[in-house]
Every structure is written in structure tokens, then in C-alpha cells.
Design a protein around this motif. Structure first.
Motif: not given
Length: 423
Positions: A237-247
Motif C-alpha cells: 500500500l505504501a508503494h501504491y501511494i507513492v507511485l500514484v502521488a508521483s503521477v
């Protein structure tokens, strides 16, 4: 009225945090349950999965009618705005262009980020094991072959397409129907639009009821995932949050480029003017609440009152620049989690629906727009939508980035339209 709005916003904020707490609590208890014997763990997982599945089905049953209603009213509103005058028409063209570009950026950025920063194999496998406990019988079938995909673009029976979760044919039919409405006489158009507006409002009430039970449903689903994935669920979930926020940050940077090259403002000048609107955006996660600060920023940047009075309210009503990029990014990430193949034509279909989906999500609260915007994108790409019920709970942080990017683009595009209005 302002007290009612503030009370509603604070209630929505409290509900969001309860959902997040339910997610964390469910995952933690699920992780603890992995140490129990099968005689205790398996019955607990079955009960939790059943409770979560019932809640998820209740949420899914509103998606198709809401998509149809929102698309009809959204296209009708956009067409009326484009006919309203020169500033509105030029603004609408900017909105269409930026939203389409946003969807393309989102697809390219997320696929690139996943290649550069993949989730560790152990965490990915553990999470897939946890997600396997969620019933996916109601999701779309696997991605079809290219000839089947092209042959099924136009539905011979729109009702069968709706019943079969064939979202792209349904969206195409509904869009054509909505554009046809703009060509008929005003009385008939108003009658049909009011009918779909009533459906939209009724569906939003129903979704409000379902989301009021979200902590229970999310807890059940999170428990099942935690019991299957263990502690790896948190890192995923942390990986998901970082990548989506980066987009979202990438799309926000495009807004600064529009301000510099489209509106002709200096980067430092624009950055200083946007401090107050972005501070409001962070604290409220609402473009509407940021509107007064955006008006002050536009005046400070020298935008004419006529452009401010027309352009900014129209942007707040119709324009969510980060939506297409972050929505398709979520769908692609779910495909990555579930190892769903995404051939180029499926990605292209996702980009198309992501661009259109942003029109119908503009007036919805975050949790509602998360489901109604991303579910059709995922379905048209052949991606399971069940994991969205978990991801709703961690939308708080990405939603801050969404709002920041939207506020930047609202002011930047208003300035770009104003520059061309002067010329």
C-alpha cells in the motif's frame, strides 16, 4: 448555508479517517490471524470476506446507472458551457486538451514508474495471495483479442452491454446519445436531462448510504487481505501511494508549464501567487473551497475580472486536470497487482475512458469519484475492480496531490485563456 457546507465537509473528513482506521485495523488483525491455526483463521476469513463482499456488491450495483446519468448530464453541461460565449468556449477546449493529455501522461508515467521501481517480488506475491480471498466473480472477463475488442465497440444492445459490464461500448453509446440530445429542441433536451439528473441524485444518495457502512466493509476486506498477505500488505500500500502521488506531481508540473508558456507568467511569480490557494487545497482537499484564494491569486497575476468571473468558476465546475492521469494510474497499478495483461489497445481504451470519466466526476466527493471514475476505466481494460474497495481507504494522501494539481491547473488555464482573449 456555509455552516451546512462546513459541517458536511467535516463529516466527510471524519468518515474518511474512520475508513482509514478500519483498513489499518483490519490489516493488523489479519496479520495477527496468520499465526492462528486454520481452525480459527479460516472461519474468520470466510466471515470477513462475506461481509466485505456484500458491501462491495452494494457499491458496485450503483456504478453503471450512475455512469450513464453523469455522462449524459456532464456532456450536456459541457456543451452548454461551450455555447455560452468566447471565454467559456475557449476554456472548454483547453479543458478537453489538458484532460486528454493528462490521461496519456498517467498511462505512460505509471507503466514507467512500475518498471523503474517495482514492488519486491515477495511483497507482490503475498499481496496477490491476500487479494485472492476477494470474490471476483462480478468483474469483467479477461482482456479480449484485438478483433473482438474492435468488433464490440458499438453495442447492438445497450442494455445487454450494461448488464454485462461492457463499459466502453456503454460509454460510447451514452456519449453519442448525450451529444444527440444537444441537437434536439430545448424542451425535450431539458426534460431528458432533468430525468438523468434525478437518477444521478438518487444514485448518489444510495452510494452515500453504502459508504456510511464503508468502515465495516473495508475492515472485512482488509482482514482477508491481511490474513493472506501478512505484513507485506502495508509495504504494498505504501508503494501504491507513492507511485500514484508521483503521477499527480508530474501532472501538476505540467500546470506550471502552462502557466509559464501558456499564460506568460514567470515561474517565481506564479509560485508565489499560488501559495495561498495551495495551502487551502491541502487543508480542505476541495477545489471549491480553494476558489476564493484562486480568485485572489488570479487578480495578483493580472488576469482580467471578466476572465476570472467566467473562467475560474467554469474550471472548478468542469475541470479536474489530475483526474485522468491518477485514475488510469490506479487501474494500471491494480493490473500490476493482479497480473492482468494490458495490451496496447486496452491501454488506449483506458486512456479514452479516463479522459471522458473526468467530466462526470467533477462534482462528487472524493470517495464517490474514486469509485465512479476508476471502475469504468478498470472494466474497459479488463482489470478487476474489487481491490478499489481497499484503495478507497488510502485515498487521503493521493487526494491531497489531486487537489493541489487541480488548483494549479485551474489558475494556469484561466491565465492561458485570458492571454488569448486579450490578443
Amino acid at each position: 448555508m456555509s455552516d451546512e457546507v462546513n459541517a458536511g465537509r467535516s463529516g466527510s473528513t471524519r468518515a474518511t479517517w474512520w475508513i482509514l482506521l478500519a483498513l489499518i485495523g483490519g490489516l493488523l488483525l489479519g496479520v495477527v490471524a496468520t499465526g492462528l491455526g486454520d481452525g480459527l483463521r479460516e472461519p474468520a476469513v470466510r466471515v470477513a470476506s462475506t461481509v466485505g463482499g456484500i458491501w462491495l456488491d452494494a457499491l458496485k450495483m450503483t456504478v453503471v446507472p450512475l455512469i450513464i446519468a453523469l455522462l449524459v448530464t456532464g456532456i450536456g453541461g459541457g456543451a452548454d458551457a461551450a455555447r455560452a460565449g468566447g471565454i467559456a468556449g475557449r476554456s472548454f477546449l483547453w479543458f478537453v486538451g489538458v484532460l486528454t493529455l493528462s490521461a496519456i501522461i498517467g498511462a505512460l508515467a505509471m507503466t514507467t514508474l512500475l518498471r523503474l521501481f517495482p514492488l519486491p517480488d515477495s511483497a507482490a506475491e503475498a499481496l496477490r495471495a491476500g487479494l485472492a480471498g476477494i470474490d471476483r466473480s462480478g468483474t469483467a472477463a479477461s482482456v479480449p483479442k484485438l478483433e473482438d475488442f474492435l468488433g464490440g465497440l458499438l453495442p447492438t444492445n445497450p442494455f445487454a452491454a450494461a448488464a454485462g459490464d461492457q463499459i466502453l461500448p456503454l460509454v460510447l453509446f451514452t456519449a453519442l446519445f448525450a451529444f444527440a440530445l444537444t441537437r434536439i429542441e430545448a424542451d425535450g433536451r431539458t426534460t431528458v436531462t432533468r430525468f438523468f439528473k434525478a437518477i444521478e441524485q438518487a444514485m448518489l444518495v444510495m452510494i452515500g448510504w453504502v459508504l456510511s457502512l464503508a468502515p465495516i466493509g473495508v475492515f472485512g476486506l482488509a482482514f482477508a487481505v491481511g490474513a493472506g498477505a501478512g505484513g507485506a500488505a502495508f509495504s504494498a500500500l505504501a508503494h501504491y501511494i507513492v507511485l500514484v502521488a508521483s503521477v499527480g506531481v508530474i501532472v501538476m508540473a505540467v500546470g506550471y508549464l502552462i502557466a509559464i508558456f501558456g499564460a506568460g507568467w514567470g515561474p517565481v511569480q506564479f509560485f508565489r501567487a499560488m501559495i495561498a490557494p495551495q495551502a487551502v487545497a491541502i487543508s480542505t482537499q476541495s477545489s471549491l473551497a480553494s476558489l476564493p484564494a484562486m480568485v485572489a491569486a488570479a487578480r495578483r497575476l493580472g488576469v482580467s475580472e471578466r476572465n476570472i468571473d467566467v473562467g475560474l468558476p467554469l474550471a472548478v465546475a468542469l475541470f479536474r486536470a489530475t483526474g485522468p492521469a491518477m485514475n488510469i494510474a490506479v487501474a494500471i497499478y491494480v493490473a500490476y497487482w493482479t497480473q492482468t495483461p494490458l495490451p496496447p489497445y486496452a491501454l488506449a481504451a483506458g486512456v479514452a475512458v479516463a479522459s471522458v470519466a473526468s467530466y462526470w466526476a467533477v462534482s462528487l466527493p472524493g470517495a464517490l469519484s474514486f469509485v465512479t471514475s476508476i471502475a469504468p476505466i478498470a472494466l474497459v481494460m479488463g482489470v478487476p475492480i474489487e481491490p478499489l474497495a481497499i484503495l478507497i481507504a488510502v485515498e487521503v494522501l493521493p487526494d491531497i496531490v489531486r487537489t493541489l494539481g487541480n488548483v494549479v491547473h485551474d489558475v494556469a488555464v484561466t491565465g492561458a485563456v485570458a492571454k488569448r482573449t486579450r490578443s
